[in-house]
Scaffold this active site. Structure first.
Site, PDB file in Angstrom:
ATOM      1  N   HIS A 148       0.813  -1.224   0.000  1.00  0.00           N
ATOM      2  CA  HIS A 148       0.000   0.000   0.000  1.00  0.00           C
ATOM      3  C   HIS A 148       0.844   1.271   0.000  1.00  0.00           C
ATOM      4  O   HIS A 148       0.702   2.140   0.853  1.00  0.00           O
ATOM      5  CB  HIS A 148      -0.965   0.007   1.191  1.00  0.00           C
ATOM      6  CG  HIS A 148      -1.923  -1.132   1.203  1.00  0.00           C
ATOM      7  ND1 HIS A 148      -2.873  -1.306   2.179  1.00  0.00           N
ATOM      8  CD2 HIS A 148      -2.085  -2.185   0.356  1.00  0.00           C
ATOM      9  CE1 HIS A 148      -3.575  -2.402   1.943  1.00  0.00           C
ATOM     10  NE2 HIS A 148      -3.103  -2.950   0.820  1.00  0.00           N
ATOM     11  N   GLU A 240     -12.747   1.313  -5.390  1.00  0.00           N
ATOM     12  CA  GLU A 240     -13.479   2.560  -5.606  1.00  0.00           C
ATOM     13  C   GLU A 240     -12.880   3.412  -6.717  1.00  0.00           C
ATOM     14  O   GLU A 240     -11.672   3.392  -6.969  1.00  0.00           O
ATOM     15  CB  GLU A 240     -13.471   3.398  -4.315  1.00  0.00           C
ATOM     16  CG  GLU A 240     -14.165   2.754  -3.140  1.00  0.00           C
ATOM     17  CD  GLU A 240     -14.079   3.586  -1.877  1.00  0.00           C
ATOM     18  OE1 GLU A 240     -14.746   3.209  -0.888  1.00  0.00           O
ATOM     19  OE2 GLU A 240     -13.345   4.613  -1.865  1.00  0.00           O
TER      20      GLU A 240
END
Length: 369
Positions: A148, A240
């Protein structure tokens, strides 16, 4: 569905295998051509004004390609290539033709492990080295996790730079604006903080922060109005597309449309006052990466649409945008769309994309163009 066939160019043109249409609009005739091959985990792509290209490889190599030849560029930053980290995005400055400035994001070794950083340098005239390399930004605190990092860098119309940063595996830190984890930061070209950043006068907030509450945004780009859009990894479900707002909290890990990989519920549900809703979400997850908002002339029916690469399901998603919402309307899927890592719109309106799975950069264009 129509598939273009032009046997004269069979040796150099790869044709689209599947063009799944979720809307009533018929897809155009499209050809996909392999341009740059033999790449090792390619991550970022930038197209040069002279027709060449720069490509990052995650293990730390920056490649220069021109006229069918590829060579390594010297002078790149030292990266900690661990897990998802390494040499990540590459973006040309808007005034590259005059300055030859290039921006790179990467996982920088630092106390505690590594963190997302942004560097800039000047590409030599022969494309063989970066000169005057220097960091413009680095995360306040490193982490030992190899996940990440984000990370895309986008230059806005006013010359400021947006950089997307993942939560680095520390979910709670994404809700702490005193950390850079899980944020989108905005800085000036010289690394200073713009005076109109939303938290610049708040002592317990990182002044570079533009928005926060993100999990792992690996796609980012501007639309024709200068609005920033991102593509962001969820957990199990809940990937998303977000329309980024100044000072906004995008909710991770308090709200999400996904679940933890264990199957347990994430946070408090799918919405909460003061937290933004996604413009679009996928369930199941597609593992979204590079993103563009198409503005070209080659495919006029696509103008204003968002394109996002899928790492998990090996396709390019086309999303129709209405105001602040987006809806997936087409899937561009073929043997060439293996782990689509990045997408770039060329000046002629064609779309170039990285197939990480094939180690190839392809050009997608209207058949015959």
């Amino acid at each position: 569905m129509r598939l273009h066939r032009n046997w004269k160019y069979l040796s150099v043109v790869v044709f689209l295998g599947t063009f799944s249409t979720l809307s009533a609009q018929e897809p155009p005739d499209v050809a996909i051509t392999p341009i740059i091959s033999g790449l090792d985990t390619p991550w970022g792509l930038a197209l040069l004004p002279d027709g060449g290209a720069l490509i990052t490889e995650r293990d730390g190599e920056l490649l220069y390609w021109a006229e069918g030849q590829t060579h390594k560029v010297a002078g790149v930053p030292r990266v900690l290539a661990d897990g998802q980290g390494g040499l990540l995005d590459v973006t040309l400055a808007r005034d590259f033709a005059q300055t030859r400035d290039v921006f790179l994001t990467y996982s920088k070794p630092m106390d505690g492990g590594s963190g997302t950083a942004l560097a800039t340098g000047r590409l030599s005239a022969d494309g063989r080295r970066l000169e005057n390399l220097r960091d413009l930004f680095q995360m306040k605190r490193g982490a030992s996790s190899g996940q990440h990092f984000g990370s895309r860098v986008v230059e806005a119309d006013d010359g400021t730079l947006f950089v997307t940063i993942g939560d680095r595996g520390n979910r709670k830190a994404a809700q702490n604006p005193g950390r850079h984890n899980g944020s989108i930061i905005r800085i000036n070209r010289d690394g200073s903080v713009p005076s109109d950043n939303p938290f610049v006068d708040q002592p317990k907030v990182q002044p570079e922060t533009w928005s926060f509450g993100h999990r792992n945004p690996q796609g980012a780009n501007l639309d024709a109005n200068g609005q920033l859009w991102t593509a962001e990894h969820g957990a199990r479900g809940g990937d998303e597309v977000n329309r980024i707002k100044k000072g906004a909290n995008f909710g991770w890990p308090v709200i999400s449309y996904g679940r933890h990989y264990s199957g347990l519920k994430i946070g408090e549900g799918t919405e909460k006052a003061g937290m933004e809703q996604p413009a679009h979400y996928w369930d199941p997850s597609i593992a979204p990466s590079g993103l563009i908002v198409y503005q070209g002339d080659m495919f006029p029916d696509w103008r204003g649409d968002i394109f996002v690469g899928s790492l998990k399901f090996d396709y390019i998603s086309r999303l129709d945008v209405t105001s602040d919402k987006a809806q997936e309307v087409q899937k561009i899927e073929s043997d060439e769309t293996q782990r689509v890592r990045d997408l770039v719109e060329a000046t002629d309106g064609s779309i170039w994309f990285i197939s990480e799975g094939n180690g190839i950069v392809y050009r997608m264009a209207k058949a015959g163009s």
